[in-house]
Every structure is written in structure tokens, then in C-alpha cells.
Write a protein that holds these residues in place. Structure first.
Motif, PDB file in Angstrom:
ATOM      1  N   LEU A 125      -2.295  -8.220  10.055  1.00 44.83           N
ATOM      2  CA  LEU A 125      -1.861  -7.372   8.940  1.00 44.83           C
ATOM      3  C   LEU A 125      -1.874  -8.075   7.590  1.00 44.83           C
ATOM      4  N   LEU A 126      -1.675  -9.380   7.598  1.00 44.10           N
ATOM      5  CA  LEU A 126      -1.518 -10.117   6.340  1.00 44.10           C
ATOM      6  C   LEU A 126      -2.610  -9.818   5.312  1.00 44.10           C
ATOM      7  N   PRO A 127      -3.907  -9.906   5.662  1.00 45.05           N
ATOM      8  CA  PRO A 127      -4.931  -9.616   4.643  1.00 45.05           C
ATOM      9  C   PRO A 127      -5.098  -8.117   4.372  1.00 45.05           C
ATOM     10  N   ARG A 128      -4.376  -7.270   5.119  1.00 43.24           N
ATOM     11  CA  ARG A 128      -4.547  -5.819   4.984  1.00 43.24           C
ATOM     12  C   ARG A 128      -3.353  -5.150   4.311  1.00 43.24           C
ATOM     13  N   LEU A 129      -2.465  -5.938   3.709  1.00 40.57           N
ATOM     14  CA  LEU A 129      -1.249  -5.359   3.126  1.00 40.57           C
ATOM     15  C   LEU A 129      -1.509  -4.578   1.851  1.00 40.57           C
ATOM     16  N   SER A 130      -2.438  -5.040   1.049  1.00 36.74           N
ATOM     17  CA  SER A 130      -2.681  -4.428  -0.263  1.00 36.74           C
ATOM     18  C   SER A 130      -3.096  -2.963  -0.136  1.00 36.74           C
ATOM     19  N   GLY A 131      -2.334  -2.099  -0.777  1.00 31.67           N
ATOM     20  CA  GLY A 131      -2.699  -0.687  -0.815  1.00 31.67           C
ATOM     21  C   GLY A 131      -2.349   0.095   0.428  1.00 31.67           C
ATOM     22  N   GLN A 132      -1.731  -0.542   1.431  1.00 37.95           N
ATOM     23  CA  GLN A 132      -1.411   0.186   2.652  1.00 37.95           C
ATOM     24  C   GLN A 132       0.077   0.133   2.945  1.00 37.95           C
ATOM     25  N   GLY A 133       0.863  -0.045   1.918  1.00 36.70           N
ATOM     26  CA  GLY A 133       2.304  -0.205   2.102  1.00 36.70           C
ATOM     27  C   GLY A 133       2.935   0.869   2.947  1.00 36.70           C
ATOM     28  N   VAL A 134       2.609   2.135   2.657  1.00 42.45           N
ATOM     29  CA  VAL A 134       3.247   3.234   3.382  1.00 42.45           C
ATOM     30  C   VAL A 134       2.871   3.188   4.855  1.00 42.45           C
ATOM     31  N   GLN A 135       1.573   3.009   5.123  1.00 44.04           N
ATOM     32  CA  GLN A 135       1.103   3.031   6.508  1.00 44.04           C
ATOM     33  C   GLN A 135       1.626   1.845   7.309  1.00 44.04           C
ATOM     34  N   LEU A 136       1.625   0.668   6.704  1.00 46.44           N
ATOM     35  CA  LEU A 136       1.971  -0.529   7.458  1.00 46.44           C
ATOM     36  C   LEU A 136       3.464  -0.824   7.492  1.00 46.44           C
ATOM     37  N   SER A 137       4.253  -0.103   6.710  1.00 49.52           N
ATOM     38  CA  SER A 137       5.683  -0.391   6.688  1.00 49.52           C
ATOM     39  C   SER A 137       6.428   0.347   7.784  1.00 49.52           C
ATOM     40  N   ARG A 138       5.686   1.118   8.588  1.00 46.13           N
ATOM     41  CA  ARG A 138       6.351   1.940   9.594  1.00 46.13           C
ATOM     42  C   ARG A 138       5.881   1.559  10.983  1.00 46.13           C
ATOM     43  N   LEU A 139       6.675   0.781  11.728  1.00 46.91           N
ATOM     44  CA  LEU A 139       6.350   0.459  13.114  1.00 46.91           C
ATOM     45  C   LEU A 139       6.998   1.490  14.025  1.00 46.91           C
ATOM     46  N   GLY A 140       6.364   1.764  15.149  1.00 49.13           N
ATOM     47  CA  GLY A 140       6.919   2.723  16.095  1.00 49.13           C
ATOM     48  C   GLY A 140       6.448   4.139  15.824  1.00 49.13           C
ATOM     49  N   ARG A 176       4.861 -13.335   1.033  1.00 45.96           N
ATOM     50  CA  ARG A 176       5.673 -14.530   1.302  1.00 45.96           C
ATOM     51  C   ARG A 176       6.616 -14.288   2.467  1.00 45.96           C
ATOM     52  N   HIS A 177       7.168 -13.059   2.523  1.00 49.26           N
ATOM     53  CA  HIS A 177       8.057 -12.704   3.635  1.00 49.26           C
ATOM     54  C   HIS A 177       7.292 -12.765   4.960  1.00 49.26           C
ATOM     55  N   ILE A 178       6.068 -12.211   4.966  1.00 48.17           N
ATOM     56  CA  ILE A 178       5.248 -12.201   6.190  1.00 48.17           C
ATOM     57  C   ILE A 178       4.918 -13.629   6.613  1.00 48.17           C
ATOM     58  N   ARG A 179       4.498 -14.444   5.632  1.00 45.00           N
ATOM     59  CA  ARG A 179       4.133 -15.840   5.956  1.00 45.00           C
ATOM     60  C   ARG A 179       5.337 -16.612   6.491  1.00 45.00           C
TER      61      ARG A 179
END
Length: 418
Positions: free
Chosen positions: A133-148, A166-169
């Protein structure tokens, strides 16, 4: 399980010029099997032939428009591409299709997230997901912020992912330090096993080849077995008694697959370390699968990556009961053709394993005092004891068999040879 419980999925593939029809067709079938394993239902399959993938949208512009119309008509829950999409391709497709888009890698990560049971397995999955996910965070906040939220969004933590790199790393570093501790603990356990010098056998093979079924039948264990890809994720080790009474350790491992995501190969390397510790590798092949030759090659390639070429390998062609009548073994090693569900076949397999093991051991021929019960018991369980004869005049047992040269008993037996 009712169909209504399953997510509706469209799968999309791109056949490149250097890929033959059979291999591409099988790859798409495998993707559909992965979807089924992830509790999805394929409602449509779409493919395109191209010289190379489109750098912006993976498939061509016309095909994207066709797919957009189908999405509007069928209203799928998710669209899954049969390849690893670049971050920009995933973003562009999500925007153009106005639907949730994931790739083969995310699907496999999702299945691993469902299957992980041990602490190490869950940590490995979470690490692989975060690295993906790390290199795919930009522009996908809504999609990637929801697990489950369905296929491709599940994770061991079931918590919201922040888009702060930084949080992810920092989280990745925390998981790596936890994994380091788990790996060190496993190393200590391995060292203890080495000290006792028990013969270790590893079951490897393409996913769904029947390893867990075989493992359960041989060890009377309760490893999860089902006709699903990646039914087993965490390695499981159990004692296994051979016809001679010799006790060995048998390990069931995670199934291999073509195009295994690189993040997973790296993350699960320590899980596959069990294979490197083996004295013998049993390569299980699904003889009923038409693509079994390709499966074998995939496993050999991954074993080569693990640098285990010095360990003896034998091939077990499984599912004899459902194999094609014209099936021809293609193995480059010694092999046996069985069904894990047939008790006679299992007995032949036990004998086959024992005979193979003898080739890696040293013979011994010693006399043991009738009063030395401890040594006799050790010979029965820690060596392959083939002959045990009681000599009444000498009040001695004549023992002949085979032992690992690294076993603590070996020097003692060597000096006591008749």
C-alpha cells in the motif's frame, strides 16, 4: 454458503504477445479460483490481446469504455485485474470505471489475511499489505483507509489505515521488530530440534495440490483442508511414524503459486525457512490438474530462490483417483503415483519415504546387551531398525539398520560395529 453472501466480481486479463492461449486461459481460471477462495462470485470475465499493457490503464481505451458500460449494467462489487497494477493504473481505472478496482496481488494478500492463524502469519500478512500500500497511498485515501470492506480490503488489524507515509513506515518498522523476535524464537526451537537430530521432512507443492490432506492422513493431525487455494498458510509440524517405527517430523507448508507477489515472497521467506531445514523434501503435485507441468516448474523455481538445491527431493503425484487416464509423470526426481484418500497408497508412500531416507543414511550392525533397554528403544525410534535378532547364548540383540551420520548415537554405533 448462499450465493447472495458472495461478492459479485468482474475479472479482467490482458494476454500479451509472448503468452500462449493455454497459459493465459489457465491463469484466468486460477484467478477465478482465487476469487472463489476469497468468497467472491465471478459474474463476468473480460480479456484483451495486446502487444504490451497500456501504461495508463493496463487495457486499451476501447476496452476500458466497454468495461465501464458493463460495470454500469451489472453493478459488480469489485473489479479484479489478473496482474499487479501500477499505482497510477489503479488510480486511473478506479476513476474511469467509478468502481472499486483491485489487482491479483491484493486478492492474494486478502486471502492470506483470512487464512493467517499464528501471530507470525498475521504479522507477515500485515507487513506485506503495508509494503504494497505504501506507494499507492496518494489519491486513494478514501479507498485505502477502510479495512474490512470486502475483497482486497481485509487485514489482520481490522483498523483504519492513515495515509500518512511516516505513520505507515513507523508501523512497518514495528512489525519488523516483532517479527525479528518471533523468528529468533523459532530459531531457538529449530536448534533444539537439531540437537535431538530428528529427521525432518517438508511437504511442498503448488497450492491445492493436496498437501494438507496428505499431511493429515500421515500424521493424524487436524490441519485445515478444503478444495480452496491457500487453505494452509502457517507451517504446521507433527510427528510421523514410518513402517520401521522410526519417528520423523513432517511439516506442511504454504502452497506456491505462479506470479506470487514479490511482497509476499519476501514477507513469507521466514515461513518457508522450514523447507531449508529439511533433510528431505516431498514435492506434492496435483496429477488431475491439466497444468501440472507448469505447477512443477513454478515450485522448482521458488525452491531455487530459497537455495535448497542440496536437499534431496522426491515427487508425489497425488489425486490418482481423479487423474486423466493418459497422465504421464514428468518429474526429474524419483516419484510415486498415489491418492491421499487411499490407505493402500498411503502405506506404499510410507515405505517409499523410508526407502528414500535410507539413501541419505549410514548403515550400522551392532550387538546390544539385553539389559540396555534405553539404547534398544532409541534404535527403534531414532534410527531405521531393519533387523532385530536375540542371540540367546550371548544374551545380546543383533541390530542392523540405518542412522543419520549427524545423530548423537552415530559415533557410538560406529565404534561398536561387529
Amino acid at each position: 454458503m448462499q450465493k447472495s453472501d458472495r461478492e459479485r466480481v468482474i475479472i479482467v486479463g490482458c494476454q500479451l504477445a509472448d503468452e500462449d492461449d493455454d497459459r493465459f486461459s489457465y491463469s484466468m481460471e486460477e484467478l477465478a479460483s482465487l476469487v472463489h477462495t476469497a468468497n467472491g462470485e465471478v459474474i463476468l470475465q473480460l480479456s484483451q490481446k495486446r502487444e504490451a499493457v497500456h501504461p495508463a490503464t493496463y487495457i486499451g481505451k476501447g476496452k476500458v469504455e466497454e468495461l465501464a458500460r458493463l460495470v454500469e449494467q451489472l453493478e459488480p462489487d469489485v473489479i479484479i485485474f489478473n496482474d499487479e497494477l501500477s499505482p497510477s493504473q489503479a488510480r486511473n481505472l478506479s476513476k474511469l470505471l467509478e468502481a472499486r478496482v483491485i489487482d491479483r496481488t491484493q486478492l492474494i494478500l486478502d486471502i492470506f489475511a483470512q487464512r493467517a492463524r499464528s501471530k507470525e502469519g498475521k504479522l507477515q500478512v500485515e507487513l506485506a499489505q503495508l509494503q504494497y500500500l505504501l506507494p499507492r497511498l496518494s489519491g486513494q485515501g478514501v479507498q485505502l483507509s477502510r479495512l474490512g470492506g470486502g475483497i482486497g480490503t481485509r487485514g489482520p488489524g481490522e483498523t483504519k489505515l492513515e495515509t500518512d507515509r511516516r505513520h505507515i513506515r513507523r508501523h512497518i518498522d514495528e512489525i519488523k521488530s516483532q517479527l525479528k523476535w518471533v523468528v529468533e524464537h523459532r530459531e531457538r526451537y529449530r536448534e533444539r530440534r537439531k540437537k535431538n537430530r530428528t529427521f525432518q521432512i517438508a511437504l511442498v507443492g503448488y497450492t491445492n495440490a493436496g498437501k494438507s490432506t496428505l499431511f493429515n492422513r500421515l500424521t493424524n493431525a487436524d490441519s485445515f483442508e478444503e478444495n480452496l487455494l491457500f487453505a494452509t498458510l502457517d507451517p504446521l509440524t507433527r510427528k510421523f511414524i514410518l513402517p520401521s517405527g522410526y519417528t520423523v517430523l513432517l511439516t506442511d507448508t504454504v502452497g506456491f503459486i505462479q506470479d506470487l507477489p514479490t511482497t509476499l515472497v519476501a514477507a513469507f521467506r521466514s515461513t518457508l525457512e522450514e523447507v531449508k531445514e529439511a533433510d528431505l523434501i516431498l514435492h506434492v503435485v496435483d496429477s488431475s490438474n491439466l497444468d501440472y507441468v507448469q505447477h512443477e516448474q513454478t515450485v522448482y523455481d521458488l525452491l531455487q530462490d530459497l537455495e535448497v538445491s542440496a536437499i534431496p527431493i522426491v515427487t508425489i503425484y497425488n489425486k490418482r483417483d481423479v487423474a486423466d487416464k493418459n497422465f504421464i509423470p514428468s518429474s526429474r526426481t524419483d516419484s510415486i503415483f498415489i491418492s491421499a484418500l487411499n490407505e493402500n497408497d498411503l502405506q506404499q508412500l510410507r515405505q517409499f519415504i523410508e526407502t528414500t531416507m535410507i539413501e541419505t543414511m549410514e548403515p550400522y550392525d551392532v550387538s546390544v546387551s539385553a539389559g540396555d533397554g534405553k539404547l534398544l528403544a532409541q534404535l527403534k525410534t531414532e534410527t531405521i531398525l531393519q533387523t532385530l535378532y536375540y542371540h540367546e547364548e550371548k544374551e545380546m540383540y543383533e541390530c542392523q539398520g540405518f542412522i543419520l551420520p549427524e545423530h548423537p548415537l552415530y559415533p557410538q554405533l560406529k565404534t561398536a560395529q561387529i
